[in-house]
Design an enzyme around this catalytic site. Structure first.
Site, PDB file in Angstrom:
ATOM      1  N   SER A  32     -21.045  -2.066  -6.778  1.00 56.47           N
ATOM      2  CA  SER A  32     -20.644  -2.578  -8.096  1.00 56.47           C
ATOM      3  C   SER A  32     -21.745  -3.483  -8.628  1.00 56.47           C
ATOM      4  O   SER A  32     -22.582  -3.988  -7.875  1.00 56.47           O
ATOM      5  CB  SER A  32     -19.312  -3.339  -7.997  1.00 56.47           C
ATOM      6  OG  SER A  32     -19.348  -4.279  -6.936  1.00 56.47           O
ATOM      7  N   GLU A  34     -22.602  -6.712 -11.500  1.00 57.88           N
ATOM      8  CA  GLU A  34     -21.983  -7.777 -12.289  1.00 57.88           C
ATOM      9  C   GLU A  34     -22.859  -8.168 -13.479  1.00 57.88           C
ATOM     10  O   GLU A  34     -24.076  -8.288 -13.352  1.00 57.88           O
ATOM     11  CB  GLU A  34     -21.765  -9.000 -11.395  1.00 57.88           C
ATOM     12  CG  GLU A  34     -21.056 -10.143 -12.109  1.00 57.88           C
ATOM     13  CD  GLU A  34     -20.516 -11.151 -11.130  1.00 57.88           C
ATOM     14  OE1 GLU A  34     -19.694 -10.750 -10.270  1.00 57.88           O
ATOM     15  OE2 GLU A  34     -20.918 -12.323 -11.195  1.00 57.88           O
ATOM     16  N   ASP A 126     -14.209 -22.968 -12.468  1.00 53.28           N
ATOM     17  CA  ASP A 126     -14.663 -24.358 -12.361  1.00 53.28           C
ATOM     18  C   ASP A 126     -13.873 -25.231 -13.308  1.00 53.28           C
ATOM     19  O   ASP A 126     -13.551 -24.824 -14.416  1.00 53.28           O
ATOM     20  CB  ASP A 126     -16.154 -24.460 -12.718  1.00 53.28           C
ATOM     21  CG  ASP A 126     -16.992 -23.644 -11.755  1.00 53.28           C
ATOM     22  OD1 ASP A 126     -16.648 -23.627 -10.564  1.00 53.28           O
ATOM     23  OD2 ASP A 126     -17.971 -23.021 -12.197  1.00 53.28           O
ATOM     24  N   PHE A 233     -29.725 -22.979  -8.620  1.00 47.57           N
ATOM     25  CA  PHE A 233     -28.467 -22.229  -8.582  1.00 47.57           C
ATOM     26  C   PHE A 233     -27.819 -22.308  -7.196  1.00 47.57           C
ATOM     27  O   PHE A 233     -26.627 -22.527  -7.047  1.00 47.57           O
ATOM     28  CB  PHE A 233     -28.839 -20.769  -8.856  1.00 47.57           C
ATOM     29  CG  PHE A 233     -27.914 -20.054  -9.777  1.00 47.57           C
ATOM     30  CD1 PHE A 233     -27.540 -20.601 -10.995  1.00 47.57           C
ATOM     31  CD2 PHE A 233     -27.434 -18.788  -9.431  1.00 47.57           C
ATOM     32  CE1 PHE A 233     -26.691 -19.918 -11.843  1.00 47.57           C
ATOM     33  CE2 PHE A 233     -26.591 -18.100 -10.276  1.00 47.57           C
ATOM     34  CZ  PHE A 233     -26.215 -18.673 -11.478  1.00 47.57           C
ATOM     35  N   HIS A 283     -22.343  -5.667  -3.830  1.00 46.92           N
ATOM     36  CA  HIS A 283     -22.049  -6.069  -5.211  1.00 46.92           C
ATOM     37  C   HIS A 283     -23.278  -6.815  -5.726  1.00 46.92           C
ATOM     38  O   HIS A 283     -23.624  -7.881  -5.219  1.00 46.92           O
ATOM     39  CB  HIS A 283     -20.819  -6.991  -5.231  1.00 46.92           C
ATOM     40  CG  HIS A 283     -20.478  -7.534  -6.585  1.00 46.92           C
ATOM     41  ND1 HIS A 283     -19.779  -6.807  -7.514  1.00 46.92           N
ATOM     42  CD2 HIS A 283     -20.743  -8.743  -7.166  1.00 46.92           C
ATOM     43  CE1 HIS A 283     -19.610  -7.547  -8.613  1.00 46.92           C
ATOM     44  NE2 HIS A 283     -20.195  -8.716  -8.432  1.00 46.92           N
TER      45      HIS A 283
END
Length: 304
Positions: A32, A34, A126, A233, A283
């Protein structure tokens, strides 16, 4: 790259994964990609081009992230509906419950159901800074329960997993208990936060298996293209960049090409290792770009 470490790792997990085929058939694996919802017209056009190219790889689904605040919810909806309408690939919107009422979630679920969406990534989300009102749902397992109660088996529900621990979890045990709660609430499968240490992933999977979890836990893969951004990140989301890899990437300074080449080699090896030791798929966090993901895909020979 890190050969000795990999051999030790393979031996360590020989027993646990001996029931797995060394090379699962391509069709049995869950791949998959994103995307994040674009905010500008240029971004919308870029994503159209990106998803058209990635659709040729025939992934199981495209997921679309969901930020806090009204505008991004609309962007997610628009992006998801366009994917569902214009491509042959199933769209899986992220649905975040923090700060939302049951009524709001109910409306979103109805919209998705009315538009033929059958796949959802259910997240806590979040907490927006400065907010006291976290809404009616505190945790993702409550959202999963609600989706099941409202819509039965209509949706295939993905949940998030954190092999290196959720940054806000007090310890690994609590984190795994939270994950098991989401699975027991009715999740069909899970996608992990990205990681660069296969041992952390297998330790998480094995610990969950010991607690009776039998859903696929698909590794999240983040291609490496911009070291500074990745480091920032990773510190934020609790994903560890191995020290030797950090040091290697730092030596390239602003040499974007060398960073991308080193990153591509490393992430390809990681993916090979994961698939060979029995991971149920991959993914990819594409960051709305084709090439970094496509290069790794080609290296893995997945289109052959």
């Amino acid at each position: 790259m890190n050969d000795l470490h990999e051999h030790e790792h393979e031996h360590e997990h020989e027993h646990e994964h001996e029931h797995e085929h060394e090379h699962a058939q391509r069709d049995d694996l869950i791949f998959s990609f994103e995307f994040f919802p674009p905010k500008t017209e240029k971004g919308v056009e870029n994503l159209r081009a990106v998803r058209t190219q990635l659709a040729e790889l025939k992934p199981r689904f495209f997921s679309v992230t969901y930020g806090a605040g009204g505008s991004t919810q609309t962007n997610t909806l628009n992006t998801v509906l366009e994917i569902q309408r214009d491509s042959d690939i199933e769209a899986a919107p992220h649905l975040s419950c923090v700060g939302s009422s049951a009524e709001q979630i109910r409306e979103i679920l109805e919209t998705y159901r009315d538009n033929g969406i059958r796949h959802i990534v259910a997240l806590r989300g979040d907490l927006p800074s400065g907010t006291r009102d976290i809404g009616e749902f505190r945790y993702a397992n409550e959202l999963v329960e609600f989706i099941r109660k409202e819509t039965g088996d209509h949706f295939n529900i993905e949940v998030a997993a954190y092999p290196e621990m959720h940054p806000q979890a007090p310890n690994l045990k609590v984190d795994i208990d939270n994950f098991v709660r989401k699975v027991n609430a009715g999740a069909n499968s899970a996608i992990t936060q990205y990681f660069y240490n296969a041992d952390a992933y297998w330790h998480f999977v094995d610990t969950c298996a010991d607690k009776g979890v039998d859903i696929p836990i698909v590794p999240g893969i983040m291609p490496i293209t911009n070291y500074t951004q990745l480091a920032r990140f990773s510190d934020m989301c609790g994903a560890e960049i191995p020290r030797w890899l950090r040091k290697q990437l730092e030596t390239y300074g602003d040499d974007v090409e060398s960073i991308a080449k080193c990153g591509e080699e490393f992430v390809t090896l990681l993916c090979e290792n994961l698939l060979e030791t029995g991971a149920p798929g991959l993914h990819f966090y594409t960051m709305n770009r084709v090439e970094p993901t496509m290069s790794i895909w080609r290296n893995l020979g997945l289109s052959e």
